[in-house]
Design a protein around this motif. Sequence first.
Motif, short mmCIF file in Angstrom:
data_model
loop_
_atom_site.label_atom_id
_atom_site.label_comp_id
_atom_site.label_asym_id
_atom_site.label_seq_id
_atom_site.Cartn_x
_atom_site.Cartn_y
_atom_site.Cartn_z
N ILE A 1 -9.95 17.57 0.75
CA ILE A 1 -8.82 16.70 1.08
C ILE A 1 -9.20 15.31 0.61
N HIS A 2 -8.53 14.86 -0.42
CA HIS A 2 -8.85 13.57 -1.04
C HIS A 2 -7.73 12.59 -0.71
N ILE A 3 -8.04 11.59 0.07
CA ILE A 3 -7.06 10.60 0.51
C ILE A 3 -7.34 9.30 -0.23
N GLN A 4 -6.35 8.79 -0.92
CA GLN A 4 -6.44 7.53 -1.64
C GLN A 4 -5.42 6.55 -1.07
N VAL A 5 -5.86 5.31 -0.92
CA VAL A 5 -4.95 4.22 -0.55
C VAL A 5 -4.88 3.29 -1.76
N LEU A 6 -3.68 3.12 -2.31
CA LEU A 6 -3.47 2.36 -3.54
C LEU A 6 -2.55 1.18 -3.27
N ASN A 7 -2.69 0.18 -4.11
CA ASN A 7 -1.79 -0.97 -4.09
C ASN A 7 -0.77 -0.75 -5.20
N SER A 8 0.44 -0.43 -4.83
CA SER A 8 1.46 -0.13 -5.83
C SER A 8 1.90 -1.36 -6.60
N HIS A 9 1.55 -2.56 -6.12
CA HIS A 9 1.97 -3.79 -6.76
C HIS A 9 1.02 -4.23 -7.87
N SER A 10 -0.15 -3.60 -7.95
CA SER A 10 -1.16 -3.99 -8.92
C SER A 10 -1.08 -3.10 -10.14
N PRO B 1 0.82 -1.22 0.00
CA PRO B 1 0.00 0.00 0.00
C PRO B 1 0.84 1.26 0.00
N VAL B 2 0.27 2.27 -0.63
CA VAL B 2 0.82 3.62 -0.63
C VAL B 2 -0.36 4.58 -0.54
N VAL B 3 -0.16 5.68 0.16
CA VAL B 3 -1.24 6.65 0.39
C VAL B 3 -0.91 7.91 -0.40
N LYS B 4 -1.90 8.38 -1.15
CA LYS B 4 -1.80 9.66 -1.86
C LYS B 4 -2.80 10.63 -1.25
N VAL B 5 -2.34 11.85 -1.04
CA VAL B 5 -3.17 12.90 -0.47
C VAL B 5 -3.23 14.05 -1.46
N TYR B 6 -4.44 14.40 -1.87
CA TYR B 6 -4.66 15.51 -2.79
C TYR B 6 -5.23 16.68 -2.00
N MET B 7 -4.54 17.81 -2.04
CA MET B 7 -5.00 19.05 -1.42
C MET B 7 -4.86 20.18 -2.44
N GLY B 8 -5.97 20.60 -2.97
CA GLY B 8 -5.92 21.62 -4.00
C GLY B 8 -5.20 21.09 -5.23
N ARG C 1 -2.63 -0.46 -12.87
CA ARG C 1 -3.23 0.84 -12.58
C ARG C 1 -4.74 0.73 -12.41
N ALA C 2 -5.37 -0.11 -13.21
CA ALA C 2 -6.82 -0.22 -13.15
C ALA C 2 -7.29 -0.88 -11.87
N ASP C 3 -6.46 -1.73 -11.28
CA ASP C 3 -6.85 -2.48 -10.09
C ASP C 3 -6.15 -1.96 -8.83
N SER C 4 -5.53 -0.81 -8.91
CA SER C 4 -4.69 -0.38 -7.80
C SER C 4 -5.48 0.24 -6.65
N MET C 5 -6.69 0.70 -6.88
CA MET C 5 -7.44 1.41 -5.86
C MET C 5 -7.88 0.45 -4.76
N ILE C 6 -7.54 0.78 -3.51
CA ILE C 6 -8.02 0.03 -2.35
C ILE C 6 -9.21 0.74 -1.73
N GLY C 7 -9.07 2.03 -1.46
CA GLY C 7 -10.17 2.78 -0.87
C GLY C 7 -9.84 4.26 -0.85
N VAL C 8 -10.85 5.08 -0.65
CA VAL C 8 -10.69 6.53 -0.63
C VAL C 8 -11.46 7.09 0.55
N PHE C 9 -11.15 8.32 0.87
CA PHE C 9 -11.92 9.09 1.85
C PHE C 9 -11.79 10.56 1.47
N LYS C 10 -12.91 11.29 1.51
CA LYS C 10 -12.93 12.69 1.12
C LYS C 10 -13.58 13.51 2.23
N LEU C 11 -13.04 14.68 2.46
CA LEU C 11 -13.64 15.68 3.31
C LEU C 11 -13.04 17.02 2.96
N ASP C 12 -13.73 18.09 3.33
CA ASP C 12 -13.20 19.40 3.01
C ASP C 12 -12.52 20.00 4.23
#
Length: 2027
Positions: A238-247, A195-202, A249-260
């Motif tokens: 604030i968009h938080i994505q948890v991805l599987n870097s071993h998969s 797993p790897v976590v990506k955080v999008y802010m703006g 690209r199409a199957d890499s998404m594990i889960g997300v969470f969004k809040l402002d």
Amino acid sequence: MLSVSGLSAFRTDKSRLYVSVFFRGKKKRTILSEEDKNVRWSEKLEFKLKGNPLNAKSSLQIHLKGTDQRGKGRLLGTANIRLVYLVGDKSKNLAFVKIPLLDKKKQKTKNSLSFELSHEPAAPDVKAKSGGKAVQDEGSNITRLQERPVSPQSPPPEQRAAKKLVREFSERPQDFQIRIRIIEGRQLQGANIRPVVKVYMGDTVFRTRIKRGNNPVFDEIFFQNFHKVPCDVFSTLIHIQVLNSHSLRADSMIGVFKLDIGTVYELPDHAVLRKWLLLYEPDEMHLMAKGYLKVSIIVLTAGDEAPIDQKGTDEEDDVESNLLQPAGILSRWVTFVLKVYRAEDISHMARGLMTNLKHMFGVDTDKKHGVDSFLEVSFAGNKVATKVIENHINPEWNQVIYLRSRFPALCESIRFTVCDRKTALKSYPLGTTYLSISKISSTGPGAEEEETVGFLPTFGPCFLNLYGSPREDLEGFDKYDDLNLGKGEGISYRGRILIELITRLEDHRGKNIEDLHSEECISVQRYLHRRKYSLCAVFYSATQLQNVKEPVQFEVSVGNYGNKFDKSCKLHASSTQYSQAMFDGNYYYFLPWCDTKPVTAVTSYWENIDHRLDRLNILLKIIDKLKANLEDIRQTLPTERTRLTGLWLKLLDRVVKDCSRSLPPLKKLPYVTDLDHHIHDQQILALKKIRRSAEKLRDKNVNVTDRLADVEEWIERLTSVAEEPQDSLPDVVLWMLCGEKRVAFARIKAHSVLFSRDSVKSCGKFCGKLQTVFLKHPLDKTHEMRSVAQLRVRIWMGLSSDEEEFEKYIDGKILVAAERYENQMKVMGHWGTSGLLHHPMFSDAMGKMRLSKKDFYPLKGWQWDGKWTIDPERCLLIDPDAGHAEFIDDVYENETHLAGGEWSTALEQFTDIKGNRHLSMEEIECPAGWEWKEDWNVDLSRAVDEHGWEYGRVVPPDRIPNYWNPTEKAYHTHKRRRWVRKRTRMYDRSRHSKKEEFDTDGWEYAPLFGWKFHVKPNKGDTYRRRRWRRKMVPKEQLGPAAIFRLEGSLYRENSDTQLDELEPKEEETVGNQELYGMTAPFISCLLDPPTAFQFRGYIYQGRGLLPTDRGSSADPYIQMSFLYHSKRTDVVKGTVNPTWDQTLILDEIEIFGNLREIVESPPYVKLEMFDSNRAGKHEYMGTTLCYPSVNLDSTTQHVPMLQWHPVFRGDRFCGEILVSFELLMKQKDEDQNLPPRPPMKNAEVYMVPLGVRPQLQMTTIEILAWGLRNLKNYNMMRVTNPSLVVECSGEMVRTPPMKNYRKNPNFANPIYFITVFLPVDPVYSPPIVLKVMEYRAFGYRPVVGQTTVKSLGEFICDPFAGSSDAEDATMTSIKSFHVETPNIASSAEEEEKKFEQEATEGILEDDSIDWWCKFYASSGDHQEYADYVAQGYDTITVYPSSLEDMPQFKGLQDFCSTFKLYRGRVSGDSEDPMVVGEFKGTFRIYPLPEDPTKPLPPPQFRQLPSSELQICLVRVYIIRALTLSPKDRVGKCDAYIRISLGKELINDRDNYIPNTLNPVFGRIYQLYATIPLNKDLKVSVYDYDFVSQDDIIGETVIDLENRYLTRFGAQCGLPRTYCTGGSTQWRDQLTPIELLGNLCNMKNYAPPIIHGNEEKITIGEREFSLGDFEVKKIPYHFPGPPEERLALHILRLQNLVPEHVETRTLFNNTQPGIEQGKLQMWIDIFPKKLGPPGPSFDITPRTPRRFVLRCIVWNTSDVILQETTIMGEKMSDIYLRGWMMGMEDQRQNTDVHYRSLDGDGSFNWRFIFPFEYLTVERVLVISKKNYIWSMDETEMKMPPKLIIQVWDNDNFSFDDYIGYTEINLNALRSPTKWSENCTLERFFKLEDSASDDLQKKVSLFKQKCVRGWWPCVVDKDGKPSLTGKVELTLELVTEREADERPAGKGREEPNMNPKLEPPNRPDTSFLWFRNPLKSIKHIVWRKYKWCVICALLLVIPVIFLIALLNAIPTALANFLLQSTRFHRKKK
């Protein structure tokens, strides 16, 4: 007060129960219940806070106990409740439903408890509140979050979560910092994931490092800085994505969470601390969690302090109880079905430049009248657009949009934007509106509200109004485009859209947008039913206009109705006549309408929504009354307490009466929506609940102050239910036009002026009433928000069927007329029409539209009343002296001469300044109403000679010289001088001009057309005009309501053809004729005579004004404006605390309207403050608005009280002024009834009268002037001889100048006295002004710095109460040493019981205790240091902030306060004066006795310390830094410490801590300080850079002098135990006995007496015994003498600074006010005169110990078989992989157990994992380089977890993952002995399993070796699934033990300890392609043996038979051949 009520328990069996509640060491319990399963208690347990408010760390413990047969209490469960959501200054309730209780092992039981918590904070200081600005909730779109409860039945967020923390922000960009810490993941879905976590802010993306496993630990922090408008920052997701870097690209998404970001900012401390986020798949509907992610999110702005993000207790590891998800009880996928039907009034943008260019080149011949519009819907980051409807202003889309979202929604609002498509790729926004989800839905009732239920979002069908920029007068581009996007307040109506919203609890998998069915389009037609509305506005006054040069007109519109530039609606009388502004004689302009007031009338057509607006107006009026009564009580509290009870009962009676009235019922109308019913039910429920609460309070005798919070809660609750989201009636917009340009506007809610037949309560607040409206600029770029104009207007709006009610609100007579102007121009001295050029002979007021008399026709239903008549505007005094109280007449005397001649009289002897002929001085007469003040005098104030002449030369063709010179030259031919004479206006009540003053022909004159016209003609006038009017009357007598029939234009051409032919010509000549193609009649209202008043404004003083000069001062004066009068005070020079003491009197105040309205809503008094500037423009300083008190009977004694009013410049607070105002009514031209005027200060200024000014008393101000600090240079020169000047109320005292500030900055004589008259009431006290003056050569004494002490209340004391330096009034005598002996035995017993269950590491020795044990045990992590605390070792106090910020130590300024000195001016909204130094001192203020025979009070400052320089040793202990701001590109920093004290600098750059944001320094620094010369210790944290210059991260400054002088003993903190040796050796210079003696001497106590074998100490009458404090034996080896230990215990009871660690905030000048991290440290100060100090602490960071984990893999069992052989057998090639968490690069594999047919495997394989471990902190320490190019290793701390994975080996493809087990070496579940017992119920906490079934937790560091079976699992659907079992031996050895008992990896040498034999694997375990014979034997033969045998038995005979059959012919042929041969031979 904190209370617990509504207790109820739920059990599975019957028993007698009781509940015990523990809070802050106090215990309260309920009574014993009856035997039952479900028990309820009606008791209420209350805890008094006693001045110690709740904070974020407050908690409550609840124990449920049951009695056994012997009656003894048995613990059934506990619950620890954190009270963070109750923190605040308002009363709050928190309800909990069926909370599961925990047993002693922190496991859930089957018992549950329900209860309700209530918090009632102490009443706030009313005085303090009155000075600030009210904070209003603007309903910002912020998503709310909550913690997910454990139980499925959860109360709503309104009852459980904290109320919104609303903060009002300005619209200016501000600095924000967002910190996101990604801590760890839990139960992430997937097998063998990385797993790897990506955080999008703006626009920024952050990414963590890649980890392994389903439970990774990241522990990375990201920072993002914003400099934007707050609303933009809060809406950023604030968009938080948890991805599987071993998969892939199409199957890499594990889960997300969004809040402002706004969601986080609303939470307490603006932070989400260590919460678990529920991850979900955005494209799937099911509610299955995709895992959990623990994060901390902090939002900071200037002034915010970041909370400490530290690890809490084990409760946070319980994901369910700390789960964070969208607000609501349950989160699930829903579909918002949004039906978009149609839009109305959508018009295009008239972009002026492009339109004119097209018109110029003739391109606009096929110009569109409509818009190519479409609707764009935005929600939660998704945008959907409807189809485009071309060339239409009322498009019908008839489409449905499906918006999928989780509900409760992650986004607060849906945005609707109507756009105009210009090209295929470009479109322009036309208007925007929002639909708030929270306003159209409800989460449901609380525990007490069971009468209604919540509802899902629903809306309409209903119209939403769009607002944006105006559509006209836009050149080139739209500077208001942001308004069309919803950013800021829309200034113009842009249309409306009809939508409907339905929420479905189902998923929509089709298209996002579809067309509506025809049936739905038909069903919505009933919501389009329209009613006619009538709107009338009567303008009473237009005042406070600023520098108006063009004619002014006002326009009133509702929607597009009334907009005179809009051709889609009929023309209405929506505009007033153009009027010229008149000067008010002082500063502003006004429109002199006199008794003829302009009126506008507009009719419009809208849907009838009175069923909504009637309820809204009723609730708003209830709120207004409640606020008014509450304000009366607050104003009564500090003064008149006798009236308090009556006002309180009046408030409650009014509340009960108002809430008892029933709301209008919902009529059974076809256009009532579902949302109407829901809101109606909520409003009824809210009124019912408030009424019940008010009735209860009315029947009780309560403390009014404590119950004001209840009233505030009622107001807040009513405000929340009073919001009407379906208000489809557009706002009433008032526009001010100067010429043809819109310059200012105001929006008025339509419901506030709406009439209702239902009742008076249902009418709008201002319906038919006079109200004051402030017009403002469309966009105020200066942010000063100064109003452009002030209107007094009466507005009425209602249905056309209610027009007869309108007549009740009209005061005067209505007049309707058409008007036109006759224009003439002067050509060759004659007036005519030949020179008019572009101006027609008869035109409108602007002279642009041609209006012929024959083309005027009366409107339908109206007729002419007479002929056209000349009607000049007689109320317009437009002469040059109009509005002036004084005027100077001037005339120029001219002489000429020829060359060589003498000067003689010129041809035109007397002229004006332009050389035009003028009357001579003798011919100039004084006008009527004026009188001369002086004779004619020569003006010598200009550039003239001594006789007033100026000289010039005429250059033809000019008639007069262009340049004038004060000296005569030979070539000069002309000279002139100016004669002036001043006149003043005589007293005259009437402001009207006399008829005879006007030309009988009604002409008005002007030099040029468009200039201001005047009455009397001048020689330079070239244009003149006069007004013609023709009255109209209705054909039927309808009264004033007839004005609503004025629709259409009065002006029509004879035929349509002629009109069509004329229009292009008019456009060519006029240019803007299309905007004025029609004309409407004008309406006027002739009012009754006005009421005469005298206005008196009492302006006493101001304080705390912002400086505007470089010397930190100002020259303030006040500009007071009231209606059409304005007046100013005198200028007070050089102060920011002015005392004007001035009464401004306005004699001629005429107010139109009835007296009742004037009394109830008098006009505002506007006070504007300016800084006087001789050289330039006066600078604006701020504004405040006040109401005058109206006195109709001036003979009565009415004294208006002075009050402080805050002054604001925009949003910025700029000071306060003490003022009051009153209106005194005159009696019919008589002034004798008025009270006498106040005494005169001088010839023109009145003072504030004695009855109004505050009552004074003689007071002494005792000043302790200790010294000056940190004075900066003045004019680039050092300050060496400063002197302090103290001013108060006109009195002043000055200290002698210091001899040499650089050598000793203390004053030689520190005590001074001022005797001054101060107000008795401290509210009116003037401030104390402190000025520092520098004595320089030649008598130059500049002010180098100054400050203002605003509030003097804190310095007021009773001089006879005792010593001023006593801690309080009760501790000033010898007999007052009252300190209760603590219950040491009980507290020690509780502590022992508390940690009894948590001790896991064994008994600690004194030698193994270091300072870090004490620190970590004191920082809250008791579960990790249970043994340390349980054995009685000392702890220290870890303060969450700096020592100065702790309230118990009073900022360490108990001896003297620190006042910052300022210099400089404030020129902008964000600029402040510069701090140039500090003054150290304080004050004591006390009254003097009135009787001179009484003794004077004693001095208050005694026993002062020496003011000489003190040399001290300073020890600085730097522990660690927390959450530093990153400086490197990788998001880390290399921190080190830099300390500066004066000129001494310590740079610890060599000892930097690389690659961390939380460095542990553990450093001690020693340096010497000379106090007070070097008092400011600066501790900075820098970032180490190898190449570039080091960057500063943050710094903190510590005032050492305050710590040295304070009486709280901050020099060296007091430890808990006095020891003479060891790690806790006493380090202070004085022993506890000496310190106690000094304390008693300082506080005037009796000296301590030691007796009782040195184990007792007596102070006065109080005796202390050592046995009361030391019940248990001290665990240290070197305890001190008994008397010293006892003295230390006594000292610790005196609120002295204990041994501590303070947490200081770091700041950086590049981002002022925003925290850059925290630094934990402390300081010890040792004065040199007291001798050598004790030893320092050793705080060197611990070095980790090296351990070796030996893990032996013996066997596996029940492993899932994942492969199938060619023979159909299930099998797996099993091997195991293991590693320590964080050490993935050191993972190890076993050999492969091939062909396991039953899931069993045998390995006998040893893993060896060496690691470094911190024993006390219980974490792994891993040091490695993150990248190849990294210079330093990064140190990471991980939990000691062993990861074992089971794999299936594949030779020609990727290996298959089977399962894993994760073992925490600190707390591992003890393994089972047998494989059969190894089940999930024993290792995991499942829903259907009991806590008793779980295996006991053990620590491998304590047990050293364990062996047994562990389960291997995979996560499926969020739950563990068993995939196998593994038998392991875990042995933990130290590095030394590993050397003594070596062992090799696997089965390698040295194969010992123990020796591992090769595994005894079955013969079936082999690799098939390496052993083909074995493959045949074990694969084929074993299964098909009998088949082979049978086959052989069958095949062999067949083979023999075939061979026989094959051989018989050959044998037979051979036989026959041989037989033939034999016979032949025989023959």
